[in-house]
Design a protein around this motif. Structure first.
Motif, PDB file in Angstrom:
ATOM      1  N   THR A 136       0.806  -1.221   0.000  1.00 37.66           N
ATOM      2  CA  THR A 136       0.000   0.000   0.000  1.00 37.66           C
ATOM      3  C   THR A 136       0.836   1.267   0.000  1.00 37.66           C
ATOM      4  OG1 THR A 136      -0.118  -0.146   2.405  1.00 37.66           O
ATOM      5  CG2 THR A 136      -1.945  -1.103   1.162  1.00 37.66           C
ATOM      6  N   SER A 137       2.126   1.145   0.073  1.00 35.70           N
ATOM      7  CA  SER A 137       3.018   2.324   0.145  1.00 35.70           C
ATOM      8  C   SER A 137       3.772   2.465  -1.164  1.00 35.70           C
ATOM      9  CB  SER A 137       3.995   2.190   1.311  1.00 35.70           C
ATOM     10  OG  SER A 137       3.319   2.178   2.536  1.00 35.70           O
ATOM     11  N   TYR A 138       3.063   2.936  -2.161  1.00 37.07           N
ATOM     12  CA  TYR A 138       3.626   3.084  -3.501  1.00 37.07           C
ATOM     13  C   TYR A 138       4.916   3.892  -3.469  1.00 37.07           C
ATOM     14  CZ  TYR A 138       3.743   4.337  -8.462  1.00 37.07           C
ATOM     15  OH  TYR A 138       4.104   4.518  -9.772  1.00 37.07           O
ATOM     16  N   GLY A 139       5.990   3.270  -3.958  1.00 29.92           N
ATOM     17  CA  GLY A 139       7.249   3.983  -4.129  1.00 29.92           C
ATOM     18  C   GLY A 139       8.072   4.206  -2.885  1.00 29.92           C
ATOM     19  N   LYS A 140       7.564   3.848  -1.728  1.00 28.68           N
ATOM     20  CA  LYS A 140       8.265   4.155  -0.477  1.00 28.68           C
ATOM     21  C   LYS A 140       9.029   2.937   0.020  1.00 28.68           C
ATOM     22  CE  LYS A 140       4.908   7.606   1.046  1.00 28.68           C
ATOM     23  NZ  LYS A 140       4.053   8.067   2.161  1.00 28.68           N
ATOM     24  N   LEU A 141      10.323   3.086   0.071  1.00 24.31           N
ATOM     25  CA  LEU A 141      11.191   2.003   0.505  1.00 24.31           C
ATOM     26  C   LEU A 141      11.735   2.250   1.906  1.00 24.31           C
ATOM     27  CD1 LEU A 141      13.272   1.442  -2.748  1.00 24.31           C
ATOM     28  CD2 LEU A 141      11.520  -0.077  -1.814  1.00 24.31           C
ATOM     29  N   THR A 142      11.812   1.165   2.673  1.00 27.71           N
ATOM     30  CA  THR A 142      12.539   1.172   3.937  1.00 27.71           C
ATOM     31  C   THR A 142      13.783   0.327   3.724  1.00 27.71           C
ATOM     32  OG1 THR A 142      10.511   1.365   5.221  1.00 27.71           O
ATOM     33  CG2 THR A 142      12.479   0.576   6.370  1.00 27.71           C
ATOM     34  N   PHE A 143      14.942   0.923   4.007  1.00 29.85           N
ATOM     35  CA  PHE A 143      16.215   0.269   3.718  1.00 29.85           C
ATOM     36  C   PHE A 143      16.860  -0.309   4.966  1.00 29.85           C
ATOM     37  CE2 PHE A 143      17.260   1.188  -0.683  1.00 29.85           C
ATOM     38  CZ  PHE A 143      16.398   2.222  -0.996  1.00 29.85           C
ATOM     39  N   GLY A 144      17.638  -1.368   4.760  1.00 36.32           N
ATOM     40  CA  GLY A 144      18.534  -1.855   5.785  1.00 36.32           C
ATOM     41  C   GLY A 144      19.795  -1.004   5.828  1.00 36.32           C
ATOM     42  N   GLN A 145      20.697  -1.362   6.738  1.00 36.49           N
ATOM     43  CA  GLN A 145      21.878  -0.540   6.971  1.00 36.49           C
ATOM     44  C   GLN A 145      22.958  -0.741   5.912  1.00 36.49           C
ATOM     45  OE1 GLN A 145      20.412  -2.804   8.899  1.00 36.49           O
ATOM     46  NE2 GLN A 145      20.545  -2.292  11.065  1.00 36.49           N
ATOM     47  N   GLY A 146      22.826  -1.797   5.142  1.00 35.64           N
ATOM     48  CA  GLY A 146      23.789  -2.053   4.076  1.00 35.64           C
ATOM     49  C   GLY A 146      24.883  -3.027   4.478  1.00 35.64           C
ATOM     50  N   THR A 147      25.402  -3.740   3.487  1.00 35.99           N
ATOM     51  CA  THR A 147      26.533  -4.658   3.651  1.00 35.99           C
ATOM     52  C   THR A 147      27.569  -4.338   2.585  1.00 35.99           C
ATOM     53  OG1 THR A 147      25.168  -6.469   4.510  1.00 35.99           O
ATOM     54  CG2 THR A 147      27.302  -7.060   3.582  1.00 35.99           C
ATOM     55  N   ILE A 148      28.789  -4.058   3.025  1.00 36.91           N
ATOM     56  CA  ILE A 148      29.871  -3.799   2.078  1.00 36.91           C
ATOM     57  C   ILE A 148      30.453  -5.141   1.628  1.00 36.91           C
ATOM     58  CG2 ILE A 148      32.126  -2.748   1.732  1.00 36.91           C
ATOM     59  CD1 ILE A 148      31.405  -0.774   3.951  1.00 36.91           C
ATOM     60  N   ARG A 153      17.417  10.823   1.138  1.00 40.12           N
ATOM     61  CA  ARG A 153      18.701  11.352   1.603  1.00 40.12           C
ATOM     62  C   ARG A 153      19.565  10.199   2.101  1.00 40.12           C
ATOM     63  NH1 ARG A 153      18.903  15.425   6.654  1.00 40.12           N
ATOM     64  NH2 ARG A 153      18.458  13.495   7.781  1.00 40.12           N
ATOM     65  N   GLN A 154      20.841  10.261   1.767  1.00 39.15           N
ATOM     66  CA  GLN A 154      21.801   9.280   2.267  1.00 39.15           C
ATOM     67  C   GLN A 154      22.955  10.032   2.911  1.00 39.15           C
ATOM     68  OE1 GLN A 154      23.742   6.737  -0.628  1.00 39.15           O
ATOM     69  NE2 GLN A 154      24.069   5.124   0.892  1.00 39.15           N
ATOM     70  N   GLN A 155      22.955  10.092   4.216  1.00 44.49           N
ATOM     71  CA  GLN A 155      24.041  10.747   4.931  1.00 44.49           C
ATOM     72  C   GLN A 155      25.291   9.865   4.880  1.00 44.49           C
ATOM     73  OE1 GLN A 155      21.504  11.461   8.513  1.00 44.49           O
ATOM     74  NE2 GLN A 155      22.078  13.609   8.231  1.00 44.49           N
ATOM     75  N   PRO A 156      26.465  10.467   5.069  1.00 44.54           N
ATOM     76  CA  PRO A 156      27.719   9.726   4.927  1.00 44.54           C
ATOM     77  C   PRO A 156      27.747   8.440   5.740  1.00 44.54           C
ATOM     78  CG  PRO A 156      28.158  12.054   5.162  1.00 44.54           C
ATOM     79  CD  PRO A 156      26.690  11.894   5.395  1.00 44.54           C
ATOM     80  N   GLY A 157      28.028   7.328   5.073  1.00 47.73           N
ATOM     81  CA  GLY A 157      28.130   6.043   5.743  1.00 47.73           C
ATOM     82  C   GLY A 157      26.815   5.453   6.199  1.00 47.73           C
ATOM     83  N   GLN A 158      25.711   6.076   5.790  1.00 46.00           N
ATOM     84  CA  GLN A 158      24.399   5.645   6.259  1.00 46.00           C
ATOM     85  C   GLN A 158      23.574   5.055   5.121  1.00 46.00           C
ATOM     86  OE1 GLN A 158      23.588   5.935   9.639  1.00 46.00           O
ATOM     87  NE2 GLN A 158      25.723   6.588   9.773  1.00 46.00           N
ATOM     88  N   SER A 159      22.405   4.573   5.511  1.00 44.25           N
ATOM     89  CA  SER A 159      21.466   4.061   4.532  1.00 44.25           C
ATOM     90  C   SER A 159      20.611   5.212   3.983  1.00 44.25           C
ATOM     91  CB  SER A 159      20.586   3.009   5.203  1.00 44.25           C
ATOM     92  OG  SER A 159      19.756   2.385   4.255  1.00 44.25           O
ATOM     93  N   LEU A 160      19.661   4.872   3.143  1.00 42.27           N
ATOM     94  CA  LEU A 160      18.785   5.879   2.550  1.00 42.27           C
ATOM     95  C   LEU A 160      17.546   6.077   3.411  1.00 42.27           C
ATOM     96  CD1 LEU A 160      20.389   4.514   0.062  1.00 42.27           C
ATOM     97  CD2 LEU A 160      18.641   5.603  -1.326  1.00 42.27           C
ATOM     98  N   THR A 161      17.127   7.345   3.489  1.00 44.96           N
ATOM     99  CA  THR A 161      15.921   7.700   4.231  1.00 44.96           C
ATOM    100  C   THR A 161      15.025   8.530   3.323  1.00 44.96           C
ATOM    101  OG1 THR A 161      17.156   7.750   6.313  1.00 44.96           O
ATOM    102  CG2 THR A 161      15.024   8.872   6.271  1.00 44.96           C
ATOM    103  N   LEU A 162      13.755   8.203   3.306  1.00 48.96           N
ATOM    104  CA  LEU A 162      12.810   8.938   2.477  1.00 48.96           C
ATOM    105  C   LEU A 162      12.542  10.307   3.073  1.00 48.96           C
ATOM    106  CD1 LEU A 162      10.834   8.888   0.034  1.00 48.96           C
ATOM    107  CD2 LEU A 162       9.111   7.969   1.617  1.00 48.96           C
ATOM    108  N   ILE A 163      12.682  11.345   2.231  1.00 48.00           N
ATOM    109  CA  ILE A 163      12.386  12.715   2.664  1.00 48.00           C
ATOM    110  C   ILE A 163      10.917  13.028   2.407  1.00 48.00           C
ATOM    111  CG2 ILE A 163      12.833  15.155   2.238  1.00 48.00           C
ATOM    112  CD1 ILE A 163      15.668  14.349   1.306  1.00 48.00           C
ATOM    113  N   ALA A 164      10.489  12.830   1.173  1.00 47.56           N
ATOM    114  CA  ALA A 164       9.131  13.245   0.811  1.00 47.56           C
ATOM    115  C   ALA A 164       8.715  12.632  -0.509  1.00 47.56           C
ATOM    116  CB  ALA A 164       9.048  14.764   0.718  1.00 47.56           C
ATOM    117  N   THR A 165       7.417  12.678  -0.738  1.00 52.63           N
ATOM    118  CA  THR A 165       6.813  12.265  -2.000  1.00 52.63           C
ATOM    119  C   THR A 165       6.352  13.506  -2.732  1.00 52.63           C
ATOM    120  OG1 THR A 165       6.018  10.226  -0.966  1.00 52.63           O
ATOM    121  CG2 THR A 165       4.975  10.886  -3.047  1.00 52.63           C
ATOM    122  N   ALA A 166       6.768  13.635  -3.982  1.00 51.13           N
ATOM    123  CA  ALA A 166       6.399  14.796  -4.795  1.00 51.13           C
ATOM    124  C   ALA A 166       5.233  14.434  -5.696  1.00 51.13           C
ATOM    125  CB  ALA A 166       7.594  15.248  -5.637  1.00 51.13           C
TER     126      ALA A 166
END
Lengths: 115, 114
Positions: free
Chosen positions: A98-110, B36-49
């Motif tokens: 239901t959240s079109y286009g909105k992603l929740t990300f993990g912290q990442g793995t290098i 937005r992706q701050q240095p060394g961090q993951s991505l965070t949603l700011i807004a929907t346009a």
């Protein structure tokens, strides 16, 4: 709120070998999408693979495949025949249906690939 | 797949100034998204346009700091206002293609505030 956890900050693999990156998530939704993105030093976010939660079959894209365990809320990425170009940051991401286009990300793995 | 272009790709900005980032998509899309992706961090949603209406901001982000425009179905801008070093980040534009429910990202705009 949904959360995505990647418990491996760094992983390494020898060229031509196989590596698995882990991802778990927490959600109360029954329908959702899961993604793996690759971010090389160029910072471009490149879609690697995508999985719909309603599909039992694990997604595959050439050398990339996932192990999707819905009950365990686990979504790991397997990279076979690793190549030097696979070296990057890998992000696991979740999108509710239901959240079109909105992603929740993990912290990442290098991921480092050794020749 | 969608082709998304962002400008600038990189910039160094003075503290207290504002910078506008542009995002152009090669096809019409209903919604565009800014991360937005701050240095060394993951991505965070700011807004929907949204085209034709005000942007919808996520918790922790406000319109005064990150005003967004969406004049048509292929273009959006994000302004980072009154910048401080904490705003040094990569800002990414994204869209979702309805066919396949696949989300694509632009190349990102890497801002450094000095």
């Amino acid at each position: 709120a949904q959360t995505v956890t990647q418990s491996q900050p760094e992983m390494s693999v020898q060229e031509a070998e196989t590596v698995t990156l882990s991802c778990t998530y927490d959600t109360s939704e029954s329908d959702y999408y899961l993604f793996w993105y690759k971010q090389p030093p160029s910072r471009q976010m490149i879609l690697v693979i995508r999985q719909e939660a309603y599909k039992q079959q694990n997604a595959t894209e050439n050398r990339f495949s996932v192990n999707f365990q819905k009950a365990a809320k686990s979504f790991s990425l397997k990279i076979s025949d690793s190549q030097l170009g696979d070296a990057a940051m890998y992000f696991c991401a979740y999108r509710a249906s239901t959240s079109y286009g909105k992603l929740t990300f993990g912290q990442g793995t290098i991921l480092t690939v050794h020749p | 797949s969608a082709v998304i272009s962002q400008k600038p790709s990189r910039d160094i900005c003075q503290r207290g100034t504002s910078l506008t980032i542009q995002c152009q998509v090669d096809s019409q899309v209903t919604m565009m998204f800014w991360y937005r992706q701050q240095p060394g961090q993951s991505l965070t949603l700011i807004a929907t346009a949204n085209q034709g209406s005000e942007a919808t901001y996520e918790s922790g982000f406000v319109i005064d700091k990150f005003p967004i425009s969406r004049p048509n179905l292929t273009f959006s801008t994000l302004t980072v206002s009154n910048m401080s070093p904490e705003d040094s980040s990569i800002y990414l534009c994204s869209v979702e293609q309805v066919t396949g429910n696949t989300i694509y990202f632009g190349e990102g705009s890497w801002l450094t505030v000095v």
